[in-house]
Scaffold this motif. Structure first.
Motif, short mmCIF file in Angstrom:
data_model
loop_
_atom_site.label_atom_id
_atom_site.label_comp_id
_atom_site.label_asym_id
_atom_site.label_seq_id
_atom_site.Cartn_x
_atom_site.Cartn_y
_atom_site.Cartn_z
N TRP A 8 0.65 -1.05 -0.01
CA TRP A 8 0.09 -0.12 -0.12
C TRP A 8 1.02 1.19 -0.04
CZ3 TRP A 8 -4.51 -1.59 3.70
CH2 TRP A 8 -5.47 -2.51 3.17
N ALA A 9 2.04 1.29 0.78
CA ALA A 9 2.83 2.47 0.47
C ALA A 9 3.42 2.59 -0.84
CB ALA A 9 3.92 2.05 1.53
N SER A 10 3.77 1.68 -1.49
CA SER A 10 3.99 1.56 -2.83
C SER A 10 2.95 2.26 -3.73
CB SER A 10 4.70 0.52 -3.40
OG SER A 10 3.79 -0.55 -3.64
N ALA A 11 1.80 1.96 -3.58
CA ALA A 11 0.63 2.45 -4.06
C ALA A 11 0.81 3.91 -4.61
CB ALA A 11 -0.60 1.66 -3.66
N PHE A 12 0.78 4.44 -3.01
CA PHE A 12 0.82 6.01 -3.35
C PHE A 12 1.85 6.50 -4.50
CE2 PHE A 12 -1.18 5.13 0.79
CZ PHE A 12 -2.13 5.91 0.99
N VAL A 13 3.21 5.94 -4.41
CA VAL A 13 4.06 6.42 -5.21
C VAL A 13 3.60 6.19 -6.57
CG1 VAL A 13 6.54 6.21 -5.81
CG2 VAL A 13 5.64 6.28 -3.38
N VAL A 14 3.35 4.98 -7.03
CA VAL A 14 2.80 4.49 -8.12
C VAL A 14 1.97 5.43 -8.71
CG1 VAL A 14 2.39 2.63 -9.77
CG2 VAL A 14 3.85 2.20 -7.95
N ILE A 15 0.75 5.53 -8.03
CA ILE A 15 -0.35 6.17 -8.46
C ILE A 15 0.14 7.69 -8.87
CG2 ILE A 15 -2.34 7.49 -7.57
CD1 ILE A 15 -3.01 5.29 -6.00
N ARG A 16 1.00 8.16 -8.34
CA ARG A 16 1.67 9.78 -8.77
C ARG A 16 2.59 9.44 -10.09
NH1 ARG A 16 1.45 14.87 -7.30
NH2 ARG A 16 3.86 14.89 -7.06
N TYR A 17 3.16 8.39 -10.25
CA TYR A 17 3.84 8.14 -11.29
C TYR A 17 3.19 7.81 -12.57
CZ TYR A 17 7.71 6.00 -14.33
OH TYR A 17 8.36 5.57 -15.19
N VAL A 18 2.04 7.17 -12.46
CA VAL A 18 1.05 6.98 -13.64
C VAL A 18 0.23 8.12 -13.94
CG1 VAL A 18 1.41 4.47 -13.79
CG2 VAL A 18 -0.49 5.56 -12.49
N GLY A 19 -0.26 8.80 -12.83
CA GLY A 19 -1.23 9.84 -13.08
C GLY A 19 -1.37 10.82 -14.00
N PRO A 20 -0.09 11.23 -14.55
CA PRO A 20 -0.18 12.07 -15.73
C PRO A 20 -0.74 11.33 -17.07
CG PRO A 20 1.87 12.30 -14.75
CD PRO A 20 1.33 10.94 -14.13
N HIS A 21 -0.87 10.12 -16.99
CA HIS A 21 -1.26 9.32 -18.06
C HIS A 21 -2.68 8.53 -17.90
CE1 HIS A 21 3.23 9.28 -18.36
NE2 HIS A 21 3.14 10.12 -19.28
N PHE A 22 -3.02 8.53 -16.93
CA PHE A 22 -4.34 7.81 -16.85
C PHE A 22 -5.20 8.86 -15.81
CE2 PHE A 22 -1.68 4.67 -17.97
CZ PHE A 22 -2.44 3.89 -18.57
N ALA A 23 -6.66 9.05 -16.33
CA ALA A 23 -7.58 9.65 -15.45
C ALA A 23 -7.89 8.76 -14.30
CB ALA A 23 -9.02 10.02 -16.25
N PRO A 24 -8.49 9.59 -13.05
CA PRO A 24 -8.79 8.88 -12.00
C PRO A 24 -9.70 7.51 -12.17
CG PRO A 24 -8.88 11.12 -11.56
CD PRO A 24 -8.53 11.19 -13.00
N GLY A 25 -10.73 7.86 -13.05
CA GLY A 25 -11.56 6.91 -13.15
C GLY A 25 -11.15 5.51 -13.81
N SER A 26 -10.48 5.92 -14.91
CA SER A 26 -9.88 4.83 -15.70
C SER A 26 -8.66 4.14 -14.88
CB SER A 26 -9.34 5.49 -17.17
OG SER A 26 -8.41 6.38 -16.82
N LEU A 27 -7.79 4.85 -14.14
CA LEU A 27 -6.83 4.37 -13.62
C LEU A 27 -7.35 3.15 -12.62
CD1 LEU A 27 -3.91 3.70 -12.47
CD2 LEU A 27 -3.97 5.84 -11.27
N THR A 28 -8.68 3.68 -11.90
CA THR A 28 -9.17 2.61 -10.95
C THR A 28 -9.74 1.51 -11.61
OG1 THR A 28 -9.96 4.45 -9.57
CG2 THR A 28 -11.21 2.43 -9.38
N LEU A 29 -10.26 1.61 -12.77
CA LEU A 29 -11.00 0.48 -13.51
C LEU A 29 -9.74 -0.33 -13.96
CD1 LEU A 29 -13.05 -0.94 -15.11
CD2 LEU A 29 -12.90 0.49 -16.97
N GLY A 30 -8.71 0.12 -14.49
CA GLY A 30 -7.58 -0.73 -15.15
C GLY A 30 -6.78 -1.50 -13.95
N ARG A 31 -6.78 -0.85 -12.80
CA ARG A 31 -6.24 -1.51 -11.73
C ARG A 31 -7.19 -2.80 -11.13
NH1 ARG A 31 -4.66 1.79 -6.15
NH2 ARG A 31 -4.40 -0.44 -4.62
#
Length: 304
Positions: free
Chosen positions: A20-43
Protein backbone atom coordinates in the motif's frame (compact mmCIF):
# COMPACT_ATOMS: atom_id res chain seq x y z
CA UNK A 1 -11.12 -13.79 16.92
CA UNK A 2 -8.00 -11.92 18.07
CA UNK A 3 -4.93 -14.14 17.78
CA UNK A 4 -1.56 -13.25 19.33
CA UNK A 5 1.00 -12.07 16.74
CA UNK A 6 2.65 -14.95 14.86
CA UNK A 7 4.85 -15.31 11.81
CA UNK A 8 2.06 -15.58 9.26
CA UNK A 9 0.05 -12.73 10.72
CA UNK A 10 3.06 -10.41 10.86
CA UNK A 11 4.06 -11.39 7.31
CA UNK A 12 0.54 -10.63 6.05
CA UNK A 13 0.56 -7.22 7.73
CA UNK A 14 4.05 -6.48 6.43
CA UNK A 15 3.14 -7.34 2.83
CA UNK A 16 0.03 -5.18 3.03
CA UNK A 17 1.83 -2.16 4.47
CA UNK A 18 4.70 -2.28 1.95
CA UNK A 19 2.36 -2.80 -1.02
CA UNK A 20 0.00 0.00 0.00
CA UNK A 21 2.90 2.38 0.64
CA UNK A 22 4.23 1.71 -2.86
CA UNK A 23 0.77 2.31 -4.31
CA UNK A 24 0.84 5.99 -3.31
CA UNK A 25 4.05 6.44 -5.28
CA UNK A 26 2.96 4.46 -8.35
CA UNK A 27 -0.34 6.38 -8.51
CA UNK A 28 1.65 9.62 -8.65
CA UNK A 29 3.92 8.10 -11.29
CA UNK A 30 1.17 6.98 -13.70
CA UNK A 31 -1.24 9.82 -12.87
CA UNK A 32 -0.20 12.08 -15.78
CA UNK A 33 -1.25 9.38 -18.27
CA UNK A 34 -4.46 8.02 -16.71
CA UNK A 35 -7.57 9.78 -15.43
CA UNK A 36 -8.72 8.85 -11.88
CA UNK A 37 -11.66 6.73 -13.05
CA UNK A 38 -9.85 4.87 -15.82
CA UNK A 39 -6.86 4.22 -13.56
CA UNK A 40 -9.21 2.69 -11.01
CA UNK A 41 -10.88 0.47 -13.63
CA UNK A 42 -7.55 -0.68 -15.05
CA UNK A 43 -6.27 -1.52 -11.60
CA UNK A 44 -9.42 -3.45 -10.71
CA UNK A 45 -9.49 -5.36 -14.01
CA UNK A 46 -6.00 -6.68 -13.31
CA UNK A 47 -6.85 -7.35 -9.67
CA UNK A 48 -10.04 -9.21 -10.59
CA UNK A 49 -8.15 -11.38 -13.09
CA UNK A 50 -5.43 -12.30 -10.57
CA UNK A 51 -7.96 -12.99 -7.82
CA UNK A 52 -10.13 -15.10 -10.16
CA UNK A 53 -7.13 -17.29 -10.92
CA UNK A 54 -6.41 -17.55 -7.18
CA UNK A 55 -10.01 -18.61 -6.51
CA UNK A 56 -10.00 -21.35 -9.16
CA UNK A 57 -10.66 -24.72 -7.57
CA UNK A 58 -11.24 -23.29 -4.09
CA UNK A 59 -14.37 -24.03 -2.09
CA UNK A 60 -16.73 -21.07 -1.98
CA UNK A 61 -19.05 -20.26 0.89
CA UNK A 62 -22.60 -19.30 0.00
CA UNK A 63 -23.48 -15.74 1.02
CA UNK A 64 -26.76 -14.68 2.58
CA UNK A 65 -28.55 -11.45 1.66
CA UNK A 66 -26.91 -9.41 4.44
CA UNK A 67 -23.43 -10.60 3.50
CA UNK A 68 -24.03 -9.76 -0.16
CA UNK A 69 -25.09 -6.24 0.79
CA UNK A 70 -21.93 -5.77 2.88
CA UNK A 71 -19.69 -7.15 0.11
CA UNK A 72 -21.37 -4.75 -2.33
CA UNK A 73 -20.68 -1.89 0.08
CA UNK A 74 -17.02 -2.91 0.34
CA UNK A 75 -16.69 -3.19 -3.43
CA UNK A 76 -18.29 0.14 -4.27
CA UNK A 77 -16.84 2.12 -1.35
CA UNK A 78 -13.33 0.70 -0.88
CA UNK A 79 -12.47 -0.61 -4.34
CA UNK A 80 -14.42 2.02 -6.26
CA UNK A 81 -14.90 5.36 -4.48
CA UNK A 82 -11.71 5.09 -2.40
CA UNK A 83 -9.49 4.54 -5.44
CA UNK A 84 -11.11 7.19 -7.62
CA UNK A 85 -10.94 9.81 -4.87
CA UNK A 86 -7.35 8.91 -4.01
CA UNK A 87 -6.27 8.96 -7.66
CA UNK A 88 -7.86 12.38 -8.10
CA UNK A 89 -6.40 13.66 -4.84
CA UNK A 90 -2.88 12.56 -5.76
CA UNK A 91 -3.05 14.71 -8.88
CA UNK A 92 -2.95 17.66 -6.46
CA UNK A 93 -0.92 16.47 -3.45
CA UNK A 94 2.34 14.53 -3.26
CA UNK A 95 2.54 10.85 -2.35
CA UNK A 96 3.81 11.40 1.20
CA UNK A 97 1.11 13.93 2.03
CA UNK A 98 -1.60 11.65 0.65
CA UNK A 99 -0.30 8.73 2.70
CA UNK A 100 -0.34 10.93 5.79
CA UNK A 101 -3.89 12.18 5.22
CA UNK A 102 -5.22 8.64 4.81
CA UNK A 103 -4.15 8.03 8.41
CA UNK A 104 -7.37 9.65 9.54
CA UNK A 105 -8.86 6.25 8.72
CA UNK A 106 -7.34 4.21 11.59
CA UNK A 107 -8.78 6.70 14.08
CA UNK A 108 -12.23 6.33 12.46
CA UNK A 109 -11.80 2.55 12.30
CA UNK A 110 -10.96 2.38 16.00
CA UNK A 111 -14.02 4.46 16.88
CA UNK A 112 -16.35 2.51 14.58
CA UNK A 113 -14.95 -0.85 15.72
CA UNK A 114 -15.45 0.15 19.34
CA UNK A 115 -18.99 1.37 18.76
CA UNK A 116 -20.28 -1.04 16.09
CA UNK A 117 -18.25 -4.22 16.63
CA UNK A 118 -18.01 -3.95 20.40
CA UNK A 119 -14.20 -4.14 20.40
CA UNK A 120 -14.01 -1.45 23.04
CA UNK A 121 -11.22 1.08 23.43
CA UNK A 122 -8.09 -0.62 24.90
CA UNK A 123 -5.86 1.85 26.68
CA UNK A 124 -2.69 1.01 24.73
CA UNK A 125 -4.57 1.19 21.43
CA UNK A 126 -5.92 4.64 22.24
CA UNK A 127 -2.54 5.90 23.48
CA UNK A 128 -0.66 4.45 20.52
CA UNK A 129 -3.22 5.82 18.08
CA UNK A 130 -2.86 9.31 19.50
CA UNK A 131 0.94 9.18 19.36
CA UNK A 132 0.92 7.82 15.80
CA UNK A 133 -1.64 10.39 14.67
CA UNK A 134 0.52 13.13 16.19
CA UNK A 135 3.31 11.84 13.98
CA UNK A 136 1.14 12.15 10.88
CA UNK A 137 0.25 15.71 11.90
CA UNK A 138 3.94 16.53 12.12
CA UNK A 139 4.36 15.15 8.59
CA UNK A 140 1.44 17.30 7.47
CA UNK A 141 2.93 20.43 9.03
CA UNK A 142 6.26 19.69 7.32
CA UNK A 143 4.56 19.25 3.95
CA UNK A 144 2.33 22.28 4.36
CA UNK A 145 5.32 24.41 5.24
CA UNK A 146 6.78 23.73 1.83
CA UNK A 147 9.14 20.97 2.82
CA UNK A 148 7.53 18.39 0.57
CA UNK A 149 7.45 17.99 -3.17
CA UNK A 150 5.45 20.28 -5.37
CA UNK A 151 2.47 18.71 -7.10
CA UNK A 152 1.37 19.29 -10.68
CA UNK A 153 -0.92 22.04 -9.42
CA UNK A 154 2.06 24.07 -8.24
CA UNK A 155 1.55 23.64 -4.48
CA UNK A 156 2.30 20.85 -2.07
CA UNK A 157 -1.12 20.87 -0.51
CA UNK A 158 -4.27 21.78 -2.38
CA UNK A 159 -7.62 22.11 -0.63
CA UNK A 160 -9.48 20.03 -3.23
CA UNK A 161 -6.78 17.36 -3.20
CA UNK A 162 -6.80 17.20 0.60
CA UNK A 163 -10.60 16.84 0.67
CA UNK A 164 -10.50 14.06 -1.93
CA UNK A 165 -7.90 12.10 0.05
CA UNK A 166 -9.90 12.60 3.26
CA UNK A 167 -12.97 11.24 1.44
CA UNK A 168 -10.88 8.16 0.65
CA UNK A 169 -10.07 7.81 4.35
CA UNK A 170 -13.73 7.99 5.37
CA UNK A 171 -14.99 5.36 2.90
CA UNK A 172 -11.98 3.17 3.69
CA UNK A 173 -12.82 3.13 7.40
CA UNK A 174 -16.50 2.33 6.81
CA UNK A 175 -15.64 -0.45 4.36
CA UNK A 176 -13.10 -2.02 6.71
CA UNK A 177 -15.63 -2.31 9.52
CA UNK A 178 -18.10 -3.90 7.08
CA UNK A 179 -15.34 -6.28 5.99
CA UNK A 180 -14.69 -7.32 9.58
CA UNK A 181 -18.34 -8.36 9.86
CA UNK A 182 -18.38 -10.58 6.75
CA UNK A 183 -15.02 -12.14 7.64
CA UNK A 184 -16.61 -13.71 10.70
CA UNK A 185 -17.93 -16.45 8.40
CA UNK A 186 -16.48 -15.96 4.91
CA UNK A 187 -12.89 -16.65 3.75
CA UNK A 188 -10.83 -13.52 3.28
CA UNK A 189 -9.77 -14.36 -0.29
CA UNK A 190 -13.37 -14.90 -1.35
CA UNK A 191 -14.49 -11.58 0.16
CA UNK A 192 -11.62 -9.74 -1.56
CA UNK A 193 -12.39 -11.41 -4.89
CA UNK A 194 -16.10 -10.62 -4.80
CA UNK A 195 -15.55 -7.04 -3.64
CA UNK A 196 -13.00 -6.47 -6.39
CA UNK A 197 -15.48 -7.78 -8.98
CA UNK A 198 -18.16 -5.44 -7.62
CA UNK A 199 -15.77 -2.50 -7.80
CA UNK A 200 -14.84 -3.44 -11.37
CA UNK A 201 -18.49 -3.49 -12.46
CA UNK A 202 -19.11 -0.16 -10.71
CA UNK A 203 -16.26 1.51 -12.63
CA UNK A 204 -17.05 0.07 -16.08
CA UNK A 205 -18.38 3.48 -17.27
CA UNK A 206 -14.70 4.50 -17.50
CA UNK A 207 -13.89 1.71 -19.98
CA UNK A 208 -13.85 3.96 -23.03
CA UNK A 209 -11.43 6.39 -21.44
CA UNK A 210 -9.20 3.53 -20.31
CA UNK A 211 -8.97 2.07 -23.82
CA UNK A 212 -7.99 5.46 -25.30
CA UNK A 213 -5.39 6.13 -22.60
CA UNK A 214 -3.77 2.69 -22.79
CA UNK A 215 -3.30 3.21 -26.54
CA UNK A 216 -1.16 6.32 -26.03
CA UNK A 217 0.36 5.84 -22.56
CA UNK A 218 4.05 4.91 -22.19
CA UNK A 219 4.71 1.23 -21.55
CA UNK A 220 6.13 1.97 -18.11
CA UNK A 221 2.86 3.65 -17.07
CA UNK A 222 0.79 0.72 -18.35
CA UNK A 223 3.03 -1.61 -16.36
CA UNK A 224 2.43 0.63 -13.36
CA UNK A 225 -1.31 0.06 -13.68
CA UNK A 226 -0.70 -3.69 -13.91
CA UNK A 227 1.41 -3.51 -10.75
CA UNK A 228 -1.32 -1.60 -8.91
CA UNK A 229 -3.82 -4.30 -9.80
CA UNK A 230 -1.63 -7.31 -9.06
CA UNK A 231 0.22 -6.24 -5.90
CA UNK A 232 -1.47 -3.42 -3.90
CA UNK A 233 -4.93 -4.71 -4.92
CA UNK A 234 -5.01 -8.50 -5.44
CA UNK A 235 -2.16 -9.46 -3.10
CA UNK A 236 -2.34 -6.75 -0.44
CA UNK A 237 -6.11 -6.75 -0.04
CA UNK A 238 -5.98 -10.54 0.38
CA UNK A 239 -3.24 -10.42 3.01
CA UNK A 240 -5.15 -7.62 4.74
CA UNK A 241 -8.33 -9.73 4.85
CA UNK A 242 -6.28 -12.65 6.23
CA UNK A 243 -4.90 -10.46 9.01
CA UNK A 244 -8.25 -8.80 9.72
CA UNK A 245 -9.92 -12.17 10.24
CA UNK A 246 -7.35 -12.94 12.96
CA UNK A 247 -7.12 -9.70 14.93
CA UNK A 248 -9.28 -6.74 15.91
CA UNK A 249 -10.13 -4.05 13.36
CA UNK A 250 -8.91 -1.27 15.64
CA UNK A 251 -5.55 -2.89 16.41
CA UNK A 252 -4.91 -3.82 12.78
CA UNK A 253 -6.03 -0.44 11.47
CA UNK A 254 -3.43 1.42 13.50
CA UNK A 255 -0.60 -0.57 11.85
CA UNK A 256 -1.19 1.44 8.68
CA UNK A 257 0.55 4.35 10.41
CA UNK A 258 3.71 2.69 9.14
CA UNK A 259 2.62 3.50 5.56
CA UNK A 260 3.46 7.27 5.47
CA UNK A 261 7.16 7.01 6.34
CA UNK A 262 7.59 4.17 3.85
CA UNK A 263 5.70 6.08 1.15
CA UNK A 264 7.80 9.20 1.80
CA UNK A 265 11.01 7.19 1.48
CA UNK A 266 9.86 5.55 -1.77
CA UNK A 267 8.70 8.87 -3.22
CA UNK A 268 12.07 10.35 -2.33
CA UNK A 269 13.97 7.55 -4.07
CA UNK A 270 11.73 7.15 -7.12
CA UNK A 271 10.05 10.50 -7.77
CA UNK A 272 12.60 12.84 -6.24
CA UNK A 273 10.01 14.21 -3.78
CA UNK A 274 12.46 15.10 -1.02
CA UNK A 275 10.88 15.19 2.46
CA UNK A 276 11.74 17.78 5.08
CA UNK A 277 13.61 16.69 8.21
CA UNK A 278 10.47 17.45 10.22
CA UNK A 279 8.54 14.98 8.04
CA UNK A 280 11.12 12.29 8.78
CA UNK A 281 10.76 12.94 12.51
CA UNK A 282 7.00 12.67 12.14
CA UNK A 283 7.43 9.29 10.49
CA UNK A 284 9.55 8.07 13.38
CA UNK A 285 6.90 9.27 15.83
CA UNK A 286 4.27 7.33 13.85
CA UNK A 287 6.33 4.15 14.15
CA UNK A 288 6.60 4.65 17.91
CA UNK A 289 2.82 5.00 18.09
CA UNK A 290 2.33 1.75 16.17
CA UNK A 291 4.66 -0.05 18.58
CA UNK A 292 2.65 1.27 21.54
CA UNK A 293 -0.69 0.32 19.97
CA UNK A 294 0.48 -3.24 19.30
CA UNK A 295 1.30 -3.78 22.98
CA UNK A 296 -1.43 -5.61 24.93
CA UNK A 297 -3.16 -3.63 27.67
CA UNK A 298 -2.37 -4.81 31.18
CA UNK A 299 -4.93 -7.17 32.64
CA UNK A 300 -6.05 -6.23 36.16
CA UNK A 301 -4.92 -8.64 38.85
CA UNK A 302 -7.56 -11.03 40.25
CA UNK A 303 -9.63 -9.33 42.86
CA UNK A 304 -8.60 -5.85 41.77
Amino acid sequence: MDEPPNGRLLLAVGITVLAWASAFVVIRYVGPHFAPGSLTLGRLLVGSAVLSVSMAGRRRVRLDRREWSLVALIGVAWFGVYNIALNAGERRVDAGTAAMLIQLAPILIGVLAGLVLGEGFPRMLVLGGLVAFAGTLVIGVASGAGGGATSSGGATTNVVGVLLVLLSAVVYSVAMVAQKVVLRRLPGLQVTWLACLVGTVATLPFAGTLVREVAVAPTRSVLGVVYLGAVPTALAFSTWAYALSRTSAGRLGVTTYVVPPIAIALAWLWLGEVPALLAVLGGVLSLVGVAIARRPSRTPAPGA
